[in-house]
Design a protein around this motif. Sequence first.
Motif, PDB file in Angstrom:
ATOM      1  N   MET A 155       0.827  -1.212   0.000  1.00 43.52           N
ATOM      2  CA  MET A 155       0.000   0.000   0.000  1.00 43.52           C
ATOM      3  C   MET A 155       0.860   1.259   0.000  1.00 43.52           C
ATOM      4  N   GLU A 156       2.022   1.205   0.680  1.00 45.09           N
ATOM      5  CA  GLU A 156       2.923   2.365   0.672  1.00 45.09           C
ATOM      6  C   GLU A 156       3.460   2.623  -0.737  1.00 45.09           C
ATOM      7  N   VAL A 157       3.824   1.531  -1.430  1.00 44.64           N
ATOM      8  CA  VAL A 157       4.304   1.657  -2.816  1.00 44.64           C
ATOM      9  C   VAL A 157       3.192   2.197  -3.712  1.00 44.64           C
ATOM     10  N   MET A 158       1.979   1.685  -3.492  1.00 43.82           N
ATOM     11  CA  MET A 158       0.821   2.133  -4.267  1.00 43.82           C
ATOM     12  C   MET A 158       0.581   3.630  -4.067  1.00 43.82           C
ATOM     13  N   GLN A 159       0.636   4.085  -2.816  1.00 39.97           N
ATOM     14  CA  GLN A 159       0.404   5.501  -2.508  1.00 39.97           C
ATOM     15  C   GLN A 159       1.495   6.390  -3.110  1.00 39.97           C
ATOM     16  N   GLU A 160       2.744   5.922  -3.047  1.00 42.91           N
ATOM     17  CA  GLU A 160       3.844   6.697  -3.632  1.00 42.91           C
ATOM     18  C   GLU A 160       3.697   6.795  -5.157  1.00 42.91           C
ATOM     19  N   THR A 161       3.292   5.673  -5.778  1.00 38.70           N
ATOM     20  CA  THR A 161       3.084   5.666  -7.234  1.00 38.70           C
ATOM     21  C   THR A 161       1.964   6.623  -7.614  1.00 38.70           C
ATOM     22  N   GLN A 162       0.868   6.568  -6.844  1.00 41.38           N
ATOM     23  CA  GLN A 162      -0.266   7.456  -7.114  1.00 41.38           C
ATOM     24  C   GLN A 162       0.131   8.919  -6.931  1.00 41.38           C
ATOM     25  N   ALA A 163       0.915   9.216  -5.905  1.00 41.76           N
ATOM     26  CA  ALA A 163       1.357  10.591  -5.658  1.00 41.76           C
ATOM     27  C   ALA A 163       2.254  11.106  -6.792  1.00 41.76           C
ATOM     28  N   THR A 164       3.080  10.228  -7.338  1.00 42.70           N
ATOM     29  CA  THR A 164       3.948  10.611  -8.460  1.00 42.70           C
ATOM     30  C   THR A 164       3.121  10.977  -9.688  1.00 42.70           C
ATOM     31  N   TYR A 165       2.118  10.144  -9.986  1.00 46.04           N
ATOM     32  CA  TYR A 165       1.230  10.440 -11.118  1.00 46.04           C
ATOM     33  C   TYR A 165       0.439  11.723 -10.860  1.00 46.04           C
ATOM     34  N   TYR A 166       0.008  11.908  -9.637  1.00 48.92           N
ATOM     35  CA  TYR A 166      -0.768  13.118  -9.288  1.00 48.92           C
ATOM     36  C   TYR A 166       0.068  14.371  -9.556  1.00 48.92           C
ATOM     37  N   ASP A 167       1.332  14.342  -9.153  1.00 48.33           N
ATOM     38  CA  ASP A 167       2.222  15.491  -9.391  1.00 48.33           C
ATOM     39  C   ASP A 167       2.445  15.723 -10.885  1.00 48.33           C
ATOM     40  N   SER A 168       2.523  14.639 -11.662  1.00 45.19           N
ATOM     41  CA  SER A 168       2.734  14.767 -13.112  1.00 45.19           C
ATOM     42  C   SER A 168       1.535  15.413 -13.810  1.00 45.19           C
ATOM     43  N   LEU A 169       0.327  15.214 -13.237  1.00 47.45           N
ATOM     44  CA  LEU A 169      -0.902  15.732 -13.841  1.00 47.45           C
ATOM     45  C   LEU A 169      -1.323  17.082 -13.275  1.00 47.45           C
ATOM     46  N   ARG A 170      -0.666  17.520 -12.211  1.00 43.55           N
ATOM     47  CA  ARG A 170      -1.085  18.736 -11.516  1.00 43.55           C
ATOM     48  C   ARG A 170      -1.153  19.926 -12.478  1.00 43.55           C
ATOM     49  N   GLY A 171      -2.271  20.650 -12.434  1.00 42.49           N
ATOM     50  CA  GLY A 171      -2.449  21.845 -13.252  1.00 42.49           C
ATOM     51  C   GLY A 171      -2.959  21.575 -14.657  1.00 42.49           C
ATOM     52  N   LYS A 172      -3.086  20.300 -15.035  1.00 43.16           N
ATOM     53  CA  LYS A 172      -3.514  19.970 -16.397  1.00 43.16           C
ATOM     54  C   LYS A 172      -4.996  19.630 -16.482  1.00 43.16           C
ATOM     55  N   ALA A 173      -5.677  19.534 -15.343  1.00 49.07           N
ATOM     56  CA  ALA A 173      -7.108  19.237 -15.298  1.00 49.07           C
ATOM     57  C   ALA A 173      -7.607  19.641 -13.916  1.00 49.07           C
ATOM     58  N   THR A 174      -8.889  19.394 -13.649  1.00 48.86           N
ATOM     59  CA  THR A 174      -9.429  19.715 -12.327  1.00 48.86           C
ATOM     60  C   THR A 174      -8.845  18.752 -11.295  1.00 48.86           C
ATOM     61  N   ASP A 175      -8.859  19.162 -10.031  1.00 46.01           N
ATOM     62  CA  ASP A 175      -8.255  18.349  -8.970  1.00 46.01           C
ATOM     63  C   ASP A 175      -8.907  16.974  -8.857  1.00 46.01           C
ATOM     64  N   LYS A 176     -10.250  16.930  -8.957  1.00 43.36           N
ATOM     65  CA  LYS A 176     -10.940  15.642  -8.839  1.00 43.36           C
ATOM     66  C   LYS A 176     -10.593  14.723 -10.004  1.00 43.36           C
ATOM     67  N   GLN A 177     -10.488  15.300 -11.203  1.00 43.27           N
ATOM     68  CA  GLN A 177     -10.113  14.490 -12.360  1.00 43.27           C
ATOM     69  C   GLN A 177      -8.683  13.974 -12.223  1.00 43.27           C
ATOM     70  N   ILE A 178      -7.790  14.817 -11.716  1.00 46.19           N
ATOM     71  CA  ILE A 178      -6.395  14.406 -11.524  1.00 46.19           C
ATOM     72  C   ILE A 178      -6.307  13.281 -10.504  1.00 46.19           C
ATOM     73  N   LEU A 179      -7.072  13.403  -9.420  1.00 44.34           N
ATOM     74  CA  LEU A 179      -7.065  12.366  -8.388  1.00 44.34           C
ATOM     75  C   LEU A 179      -7.540  11.034  -8.958  1.00 44.34           C
ATOM     76  N   THR A 180      -8.652  11.066  -9.697  1.00 44.73           N
ATOM     77  CA  THR A 180      -9.178   9.841 -10.307  1.00 44.73           C
ATOM     78  C   THR A 180      -8.179   9.241 -11.293  1.00 44.73           C
ATOM     79  N   ALA A 181      -7.619  10.091 -12.144  1.00 45.19           N
ATOM     80  CA  ALA A 181      -6.673   9.612 -13.155  1.00 45.19           C
ATOM     81  C   ALA A 181      -5.428   9.012 -12.512  1.00 45.19           C
ATOM     82  N   SER A 182      -4.934   9.646 -11.446  1.00 39.38           N
ATOM     83  CA  SER A 182      -3.728   9.132 -10.785  1.00 39.38           C
ATOM     84  C   SER A 182      -3.993   7.772 -10.140  1.00 39.38           C
ATOM     85  N   LEU A 183      -5.194   7.550  -9.632  1.00 39.77           N
ATOM     86  CA  LEU A 183      -5.548   6.251  -9.060  1.00 39.77           C
ATOM     87  C   LEU A 183      -5.599   5.177 -10.151  1.00 39.77           C
ATOM     88  N   ILE A 184      -6.190   5.537 -11.317  1.00 41.38           N
ATOM     89  CA  ILE A 184      -6.264   4.588 -12.427  1.00 41.38           C
ATOM     90  C   ILE A 184      -4.855   4.221 -12.908  1.00 41.38           C
TER      91      ILE A 184
END
Length: 334
Positions: A155-184
């Motif tokens: 789960m720690e690896v999963m959370q770190e991976t998701q956080a990395t994707y979230y940072d890569s998408l930051r500012g390119k869409a709405t926050d909720k869309q970025i959160l969903t996309a980073s989880l996918i």
Amino acid sequence: GIGKSVALILAASVWAYPEIGSYVKTTKSTNVGYEQMAAFCGHLPLCMDELQMIQGKKEFDEIIYSLCEGVSKTRGSKTGGVQQVQRWRNAILTTGEMPITTANSKAGAVNRVIEVECQEKLFEDPRAAYQVLVENYGHAGKAFVEALSSFPDAMEVMQETQATYYDSLRGKATDKQILTASLILAADAMADLFIFEDGNSLTVDDILPYLTTQQEANTNRRAYEWMCDWIASNPSRFMSNTYGDYSGECWGEIDEKASIAYIIRNVFNRHMTDAGFNPDSFLSWASKAGKVEKQGRHLTKVKRLKGLPSPARCVCLVLMDENAESVFDDMENP
């Protein structure tokens, strides 16, 4: 005919018997039925086929909000008190021949949905794919859960991976869309690590075209576009003839030189509400964006319209620039 239902069956086969009517449900259901299906799935995806089977629905915002809230409606019980509240934490997958969101959808509904338009056939032989899927199912989900359970600090690896994707998408869409996309993206990366091992997981560039930007999600911006189109499609309501007579009900007047439409306030309120927009919220936003002219503290002006016996309080809407490449190009961020 491009294989949407078979694609949904493919997704469902990860977890359970994917036949439509078994794990995959149809959208022909009541609101209580949706809640019961989502609660039964719990953390597993809720898969629903053929969105267009929902009768009499012009828009599906209510269903989107209800399912994405994750809890059922509070209801009283026959013996007094309230019934037990159902809960779920899952993704909802739907297919249909129409978009699930419309131009009038609220920003919250748009933010909660990632829509993918299928424009080419998804399977070379859908019938053969279907036959394989209904005979072989439930293996990948079990392997995925077992791998996560046995992997140290999964789960720690999963959370770190998701956080990395979230940072890569930051500012390119709405926050909720970025959160969903980073989880996918994080889940697909883990599926590649544990199951496929082919390095063919989704990337940020793959998912970015399907995400909604802040401008696209802004309900008031879409309301402004709708209002300009509404005025353009009803010219006779804003223009009187030589004698000052209008063709039918008068809605206002257009000053072509100043590119301003004067819309009688109660007409403005009625049509905005009928279109699913909030007139007061829109006027507040339009004032900050410089799209309405004000009279003191009022967001409207008193105007004597041509041919009318008395002045009327009007919304003075600044029309969009015809040279702008998009409807939002001439707007400043409020």
